[in-house]
Design a protein around this motif. Structure first.
Motif, PDB file in Angstrom:
ATOM      1  N   ASP A  66       0.806  -1.223   0.000  1.00  0.00           N
ATOM      2  CA  ASP A  66       0.000   0.000   0.000  1.00  0.00           C
ATOM      3  C   ASP A  66       0.837   1.270   0.000  1.00  0.00           C
ATOM      4  OD1 ASP A  66      -2.278  -1.487  -0.023  1.00  0.00           O
ATOM      5  OD2 ASP A  66      -2.774  -1.196   2.095  1.00  0.00           O
ATOM      6  N   ASP A  67       2.114   1.179   0.372  1.00  0.00           N
ATOM      7  CA  ASP A  67       2.941   2.374   0.539  1.00  0.00           C
ATOM      8  C   ASP A  67       3.954   2.591  -0.570  1.00  0.00           C
ATOM      9  OD1 ASP A  67       1.619   2.822   2.919  1.00  0.00           O
ATOM     10  OD2 ASP A  67       3.103   1.713   4.104  1.00  0.00           O
ATOM     11  N   ARG A  68       4.470   1.505  -1.143  1.00  0.00           N
ATOM     12  CA  ARG A  68       5.555   1.702  -2.096  1.00  0.00           C
ATOM     13  C   ARG A  68       5.713   0.515  -3.027  1.00  0.00           C
ATOM     14  NH1 ARG A  68       7.287  -2.612  -0.690  1.00  0.00           N
ATOM     15  NH2 ARG A  68       8.604  -3.104   1.102  1.00  0.00           N
ATOM     16  N   LEU A  69       6.498   0.763  -4.058  1.00  0.00           N
ATOM     17  CA  LEU A  69       6.868  -0.251  -5.034  1.00  0.00           C
ATOM     18  C   LEU A  69       8.373  -0.464  -4.905  1.00  0.00           C
ATOM     19  CD1 LEU A  69       5.621  -1.772  -7.613  1.00  0.00           C
ATOM     20  CD2 LEU A  69       6.702   0.057  -8.943  1.00  0.00           C
ATOM     21  N   ARG A  70       8.775  -1.720  -4.781  1.00  0.00           N
ATOM     22  CA  ARG A  70      10.211  -2.036  -4.709  1.00  0.00           C
ATOM     23  C   ARG A  70      10.563  -2.920  -5.898  1.00  0.00           C
ATOM     24  NH1 ARG A  70      13.371  -5.979  -1.617  1.00  0.00           N
ATOM     25  NH2 ARG A  70      11.437  -6.631  -0.586  1.00  0.00           N
ATOM     26  N   VAL A  71      11.480  -2.438  -6.710  1.00  0.00           N
ATOM     27  CA  VAL A  71      11.859  -3.123  -7.941  1.00  0.00           C
ATOM     28  C   VAL A  71      13.254  -3.714  -7.752  1.00  0.00           C
ATOM     29  CG1 VAL A  71      12.251  -2.886 -10.417  1.00  0.00           C
ATOM     30  CG2 VAL A  71      10.491  -1.494  -9.287  1.00  0.00           C
ATOM     31  N   ARG A  72      13.340  -5.036  -7.788  1.00  0.00           N
ATOM     32  CA  ARG A  72      14.638  -5.708  -7.653  1.00  0.00           C
ATOM     33  C   ARG A  72      15.058  -6.207  -9.035  1.00  0.00           C
ATOM     34  NH1 ARG A  72      14.805 -10.420  -3.441  1.00  0.00           N
ATOM     35  NH2 ARG A  72      14.167 -11.701  -5.217  1.00  0.00           N
ATOM     36  N   SER A  90       3.989   0.187 -21.024  1.00  0.00           N
ATOM     37  CA  SER A  90       4.182  -1.157 -21.563  1.00  0.00           C
ATOM     38  C   SER A  90       4.372  -1.057 -23.068  1.00  0.00           C
ATOM     39  CB  SER A  90       2.957  -2.035 -21.258  1.00  0.00           C
ATOM     40  OG  SER A  90       2.785  -2.185 -19.868  1.00  0.00           O
ATOM     41  N   GLY A  91       5.570  -1.372 -23.513  1.00  0.00           N
ATOM     42  CA  GLY A  91       5.859  -1.417 -24.936  1.00  0.00           C
ATOM     43  C   GLY A  91       6.519  -2.746 -25.239  1.00  0.00           C
ATOM     44  N   TYR A  92       7.787  -2.677 -25.622  1.00  0.00           N
ATOM     45  CA  TYR A  92       8.564  -3.909 -25.772  1.00  0.00           C
ATOM     46  C   TYR A  92       9.131  -4.367 -24.429  1.00  0.00           C
ATOM     47  CZ  TYR A  92       8.169  -3.211 -30.782  1.00  0.00           C
ATOM     48  OH  TYR A  92       7.673  -3.058 -32.052  1.00  0.00           O
ATOM     49  N   SER A  93       9.034  -3.505 -23.433  1.00  0.00           N
ATOM     50  CA  SER A  93       9.363  -3.865 -22.051  1.00  0.00           C
ATOM     51  C   SER A  93       8.418  -3.096 -21.147  1.00  0.00           C
ATOM     52  CB  SER A  93      10.826  -3.526 -21.724  1.00  0.00           C
ATOM     53  OG  SER A  93      11.040  -2.118 -21.802  1.00  0.00           O
ATOM     54  N   ASN A  94       8.287  -3.547 -19.898  1.00  0.00           N
ATOM     55  CA  ASN A  94       7.453  -2.860 -18.924  1.00  0.00           C
ATOM     56  C   ASN A  94       8.325  -1.951 -18.073  1.00  0.00           C
ATOM     57  OD1 ASN A  94       4.825  -3.929 -19.511  1.00  0.00           O
ATOM     58  ND2 ASN A  94       5.517  -5.884 -18.680  1.00  0.00           N
ATOM     59  N   GLU A  95       7.905  -0.705 -17.927  1.00  0.00           N
ATOM     60  CA  GLU A  95       8.734   0.294 -17.259  1.00  0.00           C
ATOM     61  C   GLU A  95       7.899   1.143 -16.312  1.00  0.00           C
ATOM     62  OE1 GLU A  95      11.584   0.983 -21.194  1.00  0.00           O
ATOM     63  OE2 GLU A  95       9.709   2.119 -20.907  1.00  0.00           O
ATOM     64  N   VAL A  96       8.574   1.691 -15.306  1.00  0.00           N
ATOM     65  CA  VAL A  96       7.943   2.618 -14.379  1.00  0.00           C
ATOM     66  C   VAL A  96       8.690   3.942 -14.473  1.00  0.00           C
ATOM     67  CG1 VAL A  96       9.359   1.765 -12.447  1.00  0.00           C
ATOM     68  CG2 VAL A  96       7.260   3.040 -11.981  1.00  0.00           C
ATOM     69  N   GLU A  99       8.228  10.840 -10.902  1.00  0.00           N
ATOM     70  CA  GLU A  99       7.811  12.230 -11.101  1.00  0.00           C
ATOM     71  C   GLU A  99       8.957  13.088 -11.620  1.00  0.00           C
ATOM     72  OE1 GLU A  99       4.967  13.480 -11.078  1.00  0.00           O
ATOM     73  OE2 GLU A  99       3.674  12.064 -10.007  1.00  0.00           O
ATOM     74  N   SER A 100      10.200  12.697 -11.321  1.00  0.00           N
ATOM     75  CA  SER A 100      11.357  13.461 -11.795  1.00  0.00           C
ATOM     76  C   SER A 100      11.791  13.063 -13.196  1.00  0.00           C
ATOM     77  CB  SER A 100      12.533  13.284 -10.827  1.00  0.00           C
ATOM     78  OG  SER A 100      12.910  11.924 -10.744  1.00  0.00           O
ATOM     79  N   GLY A 101      11.117  12.098 -13.792  1.00  0.00           N
ATOM     80  CA  GLY A 101      11.422  11.702 -15.159  1.00  0.00           C
ATOM     81  C   GLY A 101      12.334  10.498 -15.297  1.00  0.00           C
ATOM     82  N   ASP A 102      12.782   9.914 -14.194  1.00  0.00           N
ATOM     83  CA  ASP A 102      13.633   8.729 -14.270  1.00  0.00           C
ATOM     84  C   ASP A 102      12.804   7.519 -14.694  1.00  0.00           C
ATOM     85  OD1 ASP A 102      15.947  10.074 -13.430  1.00  0.00           O
ATOM     86  OD2 ASP A 102      15.372   9.848 -11.333  1.00  0.00           O
ATOM     87  N   LYS A 103      13.464   6.600 -15.400  1.00  0.00           N
ATOM     88  CA  LYS A 103      12.784   5.405 -15.906  1.00  0.00           C
ATOM     89  C   LYS A 103      13.515   4.163 -15.420  1.00  0.00           C
ATOM     90  CE  LYS A 103      13.651   4.088 -20.102  1.00  0.00           C
ATOM     91  NZ  LYS A 103      13.714   4.061 -21.582  1.00  0.00           N
ATOM     92  N   TYR A 104      12.726   3.178 -14.964  1.00  0.00           N
ATOM     93  CA  TYR A 104      13.301   1.914 -14.506  1.00  0.00           C
ATOM     94  C   TYR A 104      12.530   0.764 -15.146  1.00  0.00           C
ATOM     95  CZ  TYR A 104      15.253   5.003 -10.965  1.00  0.00           C
ATOM     96  OH  TYR A 104      15.908   6.022 -10.326  1.00  0.00           O
ATOM     97  N   GLN A 105      13.282  -0.190 -15.694  1.00  0.00           N
ATOM     98  CA  GLN A 105      12.651  -1.354 -16.313  1.00  0.00           C
ATOM     99  C   GLN A 105      12.241  -2.357 -15.252  1.00  0.00           C
ATOM    100  OE1 GLN A 105      14.936  -3.035 -19.515  1.00  0.00           O
ATOM    101  NE2 GLN A 105      13.664  -4.861 -19.670  1.00  0.00           N
ATOM    102  N   MET A 165       0.382  -5.258 -15.115  1.00  0.00           N
ATOM    103  CA  MET A 165       0.607  -3.817 -15.241  1.00  0.00           C
ATOM    104  C   MET A 165      -0.671  -3.031 -14.973  1.00  0.00           C
ATOM    105  SD  MET A 165       3.790  -3.502 -15.735  1.00  0.00           S
ATOM    106  CE  MET A 165       3.960  -1.796 -16.256  1.00  0.00           C
ATOM    107  N   ASP A 166      -1.818  -3.553 -15.417  1.00  0.00           N
ATOM    108  CA  ASP A 166      -3.096  -2.907 -15.102  1.00  0.00           C
ATOM    109  C   ASP A 166      -3.308  -2.852 -13.588  1.00  0.00           C
ATOM    110  OD1 ASP A 166      -3.649  -2.583 -17.771  1.00  0.00           O
ATOM    111  OD2 ASP A 166      -4.923  -4.371 -17.916  1.00  0.00           O
ATOM    112  N   GLU A 167      -2.956  -3.937 -12.903  1.00  0.00           N
ATOM    113  CA  GLU A 167      -3.118  -3.984 -11.451  1.00  0.00           C
ATOM    114  C   GLU A 167      -2.218  -2.962 -10.762  1.00  0.00           C
ATOM    115  OE1 GLU A 167      -2.398  -7.275  -7.954  1.00  0.00           O
ATOM    116  OE2 GLU A 167      -3.313  -7.924  -9.840  1.00  0.00           O
TER     117      GLU A 167
END
Length: 211
Positions: A66-72, A90-96, A99-105, A165-167
């Protein structure tokens, strides 16, 4: 803090376990039965390969509560409070995106074009009255923080990773404004993977260089 929901790739896990088992079997056999520099070469190869295999197959996971997303990911762990998450793509990979514009796969939620085509065919059959099948790699995923899946009984047929990704998008919409979902994004390098792999690479290079 609520319990984490964990998203991983069963195919990646299965492939990683098989590769690790093969590497360990061959490496340990060379360590025990090898002659001359062979045991040292085997040790260096194990130090180099085992962390990398584990990093790309067994290690990747996405943890959400409920508080955060942790990507390992293979070499980094990124903690993103929901308040800092801008969107998912979601394109050829799923990414997040933050707010600052950084992208993580999202390594543990791979895109499968084949699964998307299969889902599109099932949706076409369902729309024409031919019925709907169920299944997929990441099936059986429930809701997070009260956010239900977008693939209901009367909804469109979606590939399993697209449903994940919808979830996550629903969780973002529900939890982003919460006071407990605020904070800073943190990124930590996975030295437990990098250090042994680097040591193995150096040892392997020295052994190859000295003959």
């Amino acid at each position: 803090m609520s319990k984490d929901r964990i998203y991983r790739s069963p195919a990646g896990l299965a492939g990683g376990v098989l590769l690790l088992a093969l590497a360990l079997w061959l490496g340990i056999d060379a360590l025990v039965a090898g002659e001359g520099n062979t045991p040292w070469m085997a040790l260096a190869a194990l130090l180099f390969l085992v962390p990398l295999i584990a990093a790309y197959t067994v290690r990747p996971a996405v943890f959400a509560n409920d508080d955060r997303l942790r990507v390992r990911n293979p070499f980094r762990v990124i903690v993103l409070p929901w308040g800092q998450v801008a969107s998912f793509r979601s394109g050829y990979s799923n990414e997040v995106f933050t707010e600052s514009g950084d992208k993580y796969q999202l390594w543990s939620i791979p895109v499968s074009l084949r699964a998307r085509k299969k889902a599109a065919r099932r949706e076409t059959r369902r729309a024409s009255g031919g019925g709907q099948g169920r299944g997929g790699l990441l099936g059986g995923l429930g809701s997070l923080g009260g956010a239900g899946s977008s693939d209901g009984a009367d909804g469109p047929v979606r590939a399993e990773t697209d449903k994940v990704m919808d979830e996550l998008r629903e969780a973002l919409e529900a939890r982003k404004p919460a006071n407990t979902s605020q904070g800073e994004v943190t990124v930590r390098w996975a030295y437990e993977v990098v250090a042994p792999a680097a040591a193995g690479a150096v040892l392997l290079a020295v052994l190859l260089g000295t003959g």
